[in-house]
Scaffold this active site. Structure first.
Site, mmCIF file in Angstrom:
data_model
loop_
_atom_site.group_PDB
_atom_site.id
_atom_site.type_symbol
_atom_site.label_atom_id
_atom_site.label_comp_id
_atom_site.label_asym_id
_atom_site.label_seq_id
_atom_site.Cartn_x
_atom_site.Cartn_y
_atom_site.Cartn_z
ATOM 1 N N LYS A 230 -82.653 -5.585 3.982
ATOM 2 C CA LYS A 230 -82.908 -5.578 2.534
ATOM 3 C C LYS A 230 -82.146 -6.725 1.875
ATOM 4 O O LYS A 230 -80.925 -6.815 1.978
ATOM 5 C CB LYS A 230 -82.475 -4.232 1.945
ATOM 6 C CG LYS A 230 -82.519 -4.159 0.414
ATOM 7 C CD LYS A 230 -82.200 -2.751 -0.113
ATOM 8 C CE LYS A 230 -82.041 -2.737 -1.634
ATOM 9 N NZ LYS A 230 -81.711 -1.397 -2.170
ATOM 10 N N ASP A 235 -79.313 -5.906 -7.924
ATOM 11 C CA ASP A 235 -80.127 -4.744 -8.269
ATOM 12 C C ASP A 235 -79.656 -4.148 -9.589
ATOM 13 O O ASP A 235 -78.740 -3.333 -9.626
ATOM 14 C CB ASP A 235 -80.045 -3.699 -7.140
ATOM 15 C CG ASP A 235 -80.926 -2.488 -7.418
ATOM 16 O OD1 ASP A 235 -81.745 -2.553 -8.359
ATOM 17 O OD2 ASP A 235 -80.797 -1.482 -6.679
ATOM 18 N N LYS A 242 -80.051 0.635 -14.360
ATOM 19 C CA LYS A 242 -78.890 1.410 -13.912
ATOM 20 C C LYS A 242 -77.870 1.487 -15.042
ATOM 21 O O LYS A 242 -77.763 0.554 -15.834
ATOM 22 C CB LYS A 242 -78.206 0.688 -12.741
ATOM 23 C CG LYS A 242 -78.896 0.792 -11.410
ATOM 24 C CD LYS A 242 -78.081 0.082 -10.336
ATOM 25 C CE LYS A 242 -78.774 0.079 -8.999
ATOM 26 N NZ LYS A 242 -78.937 1.409 -8.403
ATOM 27 N N ASP A 253 -76.270 -5.791 -2.807
ATOM 28 C CA ASP A 253 -77.470 -5.071 -2.378
ATOM 29 C C ASP A 253 -78.303 -5.891 -1.382
ATOM 30 O O ASP A 253 -79.373 -5.469 -0.970
ATOM 31 C CB ASP A 253 -78.307 -4.679 -3.611
ATOM 32 C CG ASP A 253 -79.105 -3.404 -3.395
ATOM 33 O OD1 ASP A 253 -78.745 -2.611 -2.502
ATOM 34 O OD2 ASP A 253 -80.104 -3.208 -4.124
ATOM 35 N N ASP A 312 -85.975 1.333 -9.799
ATOM 36 C CA ASP A 312 -84.680 1.210 -9.110
ATOM 37 C C ASP A 312 -84.784 1.588 -7.623
ATOM 38 O O ASP A 312 -83.877 1.307 -6.860
ATOM 39 C CB ASP A 312 -83.640 2.085 -9.813
ATOM 40 C CG ASP A 312 -82.213 1.738 -9.406
ATOM 41 O OD1 ASP A 312 -82.021 0.672 -8.780
ATOM 42 O OD2 ASP A 312 -81.303 2.525 -9.716
ATOM 43 N N GLU A 314 -86.282 0.086 -5.382
ATOM 44 C CA GLU A 314 -86.985 -1.171 -5.074
ATOM 45 C C GLU A 314 -86.850 -1.597 -3.622
ATOM 46 O O GLU A 314 -87.717 -2.292 -3.094
ATOM 47 C CB GLU A 314 -86.455 -2.283 -5.991
ATOM 48 C CG GLU A 314 -85.155 -2.975 -5.531
ATOM 49 C CD GLU A 314 -83.933 -2.060 -5.456
ATOM 50 O OE1 GLU A 314 -83.956 -1.001 -6.122
ATOM 51 O OE2 GLU A 314 -82.977 -2.374 -4.721
ATOM 52 N N ARG A 316 -87.033 0.084 -0.785
ATOM 53 C CA ARG A 316 -88.099 0.586 0.082
ATOM 54 C C ARG A 316 -89.410 -0.150 -0.168
ATOM 55 O O ARG A 316 -90.220 -0.325 0.738
ATOM 56 C CB ARG A 316 -88.256 2.103 -0.109
ATOM 57 C CG ARG A 316 -88.674 2.536 -1.492
ATOM 58 C CD ARG A 316 -88.367 4.008 -1.776
ATOM 59 N NE ARG A 316 -86.947 4.245 -1.983
ATOM 60 C CZ ARG A 316 -86.398 5.433 -2.187
ATOM 61 N NH1 ARG A 316 -87.157 6.530 -2.229
ATOM 62 N NH2 ARG A 316 -85.102 5.561 -2.356
HETATM 63 N N1 BES Z 1 -79.306 -0.302 -4.126
HETATM 64 C C1 BES Z 1 -79.468 1.022 -4.544
HETATM 65 C C2 BES Z 1 -78.718 2.045 -3.688
HETATM 66 C C3 BES Z 1 -77.224 1.951 -3.645
HETATM 67 C C4 BES Z 1 -76.434 2.703 -4.483
HETATM 68 C C5 BES Z 1 -76.604 1.167 -2.686
HETATM 69 C C6 BES Z 1 -75.054 2.636 -4.392
HETATM 70 C C7 BES Z 1 -75.227 1.107 -2.590
HETATM 71 C C8 BES Z 1 -74.449 1.843 -3.448
HETATM 72 C C9 BES Z 1 -80.945 1.408 -4.506
HETATM 73 O O1 BES Z 1 -81.858 0.403 -4.758
HETATM 74 C C10 BES Z 1 -81.145 2.443 -5.573
HETATM 75 O O2 BES Z 1 -80.942 2.129 -6.705
HETATM 76 N N2 BES Z 1 -81.546 3.627 -5.182
HETATM 77 C C11 BES Z 1 -81.743 4.685 -6.095
HETATM 78 C C12 BES Z 1 -82.964 5.436 -5.641
HETATM 79 C C13 BES Z 1 -83.460 6.459 -6.631
HETATM 80 C C14 BES Z 1 -84.003 5.783 -7.857
HETATM 81 C C15 BES Z 1 -84.522 7.288 -5.963
HETATM 82 C C16 BES Z 1 -80.501 5.570 -6.092
HETATM 83 O O3 BES Z 1 -79.874 5.711 -5.063
HETATM 84 O O4 BES Z 1 -80.160 6.079 -7.146
HETATM 85 ZN ZN ZN Z 2 -81.159 -1.545 -4.332
HETATM 86 ZN ZN ZN Z 3 -82.227 0.132 -6.868
#
Ligand code: BES
Ligand code: ZN
Ligand code: ZN
Length: 463
Positions: A230, A235, A242, A253, A312, A314, A316
């Site tokens: 990734k 992000d 966020k 990220d 968010d 993103e 996947r």
């Molecule tokens: N990059 C984040 C996940 C993340 C969070 C990595 C904290 C490292 C530390 C990812 O893109 C994300 O934002 N995921 C969301 C998914 C949700 C919207 C289903 C999350 O984890 O809140």
């Molecule tokens: Zn992310």
């Molecule tokens: Zn994200």
């Protein structure tokens, strides 16, 4: 950090003239000629496991750094703990040295050097019998440690200076002088190829997305192992913005992408007799007038449509196209590495990445590689029951549950989504979000850890 070798000069402990300093588990002795012995209390020798050895190696360097000791010597024989009798010496030397090198790293690029200089240890002398096996292990450990530190450096660079085009440039630089070839697809090429998922996520940023392809051919006509990382250079969450606090570390990220880039270049430097491909979709996830929106439906490279319910989620989405692209290489194994979900931190804490795979043997293999490398991993299920959670209402697949509770099983939903694009080859998903930054007690500097590069390199060697 330089390494030197020396023959044992007997036990120096006999020559102690005074105890210079004592604090908790740490004692400094001064010996006759003015040199110092540093004694770290680590509990009973019989209790030292491979896990503890890894931390011990880092602790030695961390302690030396804290006391601004520039040159140290360690006796290899002292690391032959009873529980580690079946590790071969090359492996042990490499494990020690790579962890010395990792513990010595700090992200100083943006700091003014203090008057007294950086804290780094400059030289480590390995006291051992003149053994070619140990020397080889040390050399390997240096290669591994330094390449992982280069990966950490990439991940640590702030988002403003690590955009998708810069990441692509860094991949080329990392491959310079090695037998890795690097190809970059820009927006134009991706549009022609119909990589609608990567393009969709990238829409909101002023920086063009890049699709980074690294190829190392050390294995003749064999089918390759493909690593997919990734590469979200920042992000923000996009329009599903966020909260500020959660955004702070999101320049990291692209940690999965950085690990993939440097795992491929490291494999080349170690001259592995394998074919290896690295794929890194690189985008910046930003809110703007041109951003992809919640509700948008993207047509992925696979032909399947992705209903975006949260911008968010993103990672996947971009990985969907990369996993489809991986099919071109007729791989014998595909491993994706991603800081995919915050939910993985909720599930596992900070000590292990989550893994998911439909293949029991691969799960067992990865558990072992994790245990041996120090990049610990723990499995979660990919059962068909969970497929319900990623069915779209208006599109084929939704990036968060369209009809269920979005707070439940977040790691699994992420893995289950990716699985839809990874059914045509053996596959393992690593959600490395828990290991993006170190846990307390890891004895690693603030910022990126370089995980799971140690696991990946073991995999590439063995598989
Ligand atoms: N990059 C984040 C996940 C993340 C969070 C990595 C904290 C490292 C530390 C990812 O893109 C994300 O934002 N995921 C969301 C998914 C949700 C919207 C289903 C999350 O984890 O809140
Ligand atoms: Zn992310
Ligand atoms: Zn994200």
């Amino acid at each position: 950090m330089k390494f030197a070798f020396a023959a044992s000069s007997g036990t120096l402990k006999k020559e102690v003239v005074e105890v210079e300093f004592k604090e908790n588990d740490l004692v400094f002795f001064t010996i006759k000629d003015g040199r110092k012995i540093m004694e770290l209390g680590i509990g009973k020798r019989e209790d030292i496991t491979r896990r503890k050895l890894i931390i011990l190696a880092r602790k030695i360097i961390e302690t030396a750094k804290n006391y601004r000791i520039k040159k140290i010597a360690v006796d290899f024989n002292e690391f032959l703990f009873p529980k580690l009798q079946n590790i071969d010496w090359k492996d042990l030397a490499s494990l020690l040295v790579q962890n010395f090198v990792l513990a010595n790293y700090e992200f100083n690029r943006y700091k003014t050097e203090p008057k007294e200089g950086w804290k780094h240890v400059e030289e480590v002398t390995i006291i051992s019998a003149p053994d070619a096996v140990i020397k080889k292990g040390v050399q390997k450990g240096i290669f591994i440690g330094e390449e992982i530190n280069a990966c950490r450096e990439l991940a640590n660079i702030p988002g403003g200076e690590m955009t998708p085009p810069i990441l692509a440039q860094k991949a080329k630089e990392a491959a310079k002088g090695t037998k890795v070839s690097v190809k970059i697809l820009g927006k134009k090429e991706m549009t022609a190829m119909k990589m609608g998922a990567v393009l969709g996520v990238a829409q909101g940023s002023v920086h063009e997305p890049q699709f980074i392809i690294l190829e190392y051919k050390g294995g003749g006509k064999d089918a390759p192992v493909v690593l997919v990382g990734k590469g979200v250079t920042f992000d923000s969450g996009g329009l599903s913005l966020k909260p500020s606090d959660s955004m702070l570390e999101m320049h990291m990220d692209m940690s999965g992408g950085a690990a993939v880039i440097h795992a491929v270049t490291l494999a080349a430097k170690l001259e592995l007799k394998k074919n290896i491909v690295g794929l890194v979709p690189a985008v910046e996830n930003m809110p703007s007038g041109s951003s992809y929106r919640p509700g948008d439906i993207l047509k992925s490279l696979s032909g399947k449509t992705i209903e975006v319910l949260n911008t968010d989620a993103e990672g996947r989405v971009i990985l969907a196209d990369a996993l489809t692209y991986a099919e071109k290489f007729k791989p014998r194994l595909v491993v994706d590495v991603a800081t995919l979900t915050g939910a993985s931190l909720i599930a596992l804490g900070e000590h292990a990445s989550a893994i998911m795979t439909p293949d029991q043997n691969l799960e067992t293999l990865f558990r072992r590689l994790g245990e041996e490398s120090g990049d610990y991993v723990w499995p979660l299920p990919l059962w068909e029951e969970y497929e319900e959670n990623i069915k779209g209402n208006m599109g084929d697949i939704s990036n968060i549950p369209a009809n269920g509770n979005t707070r439940y099983g977040g790691v699994i939903n992420g893995g289950m989504f990716l699985y839809q694009f990874a059914k045509n080859y053996p596959w393992v998903h690593i959600d490395m979000a828990p290991r993006m930054t170190p846990a307390k007690g890891d004895c690693l500097a603030r910022g990126a850890t370089g995980a799971p590069m140690q696991l990946l390199i073991k995999l590439l060697e063995e598989y």
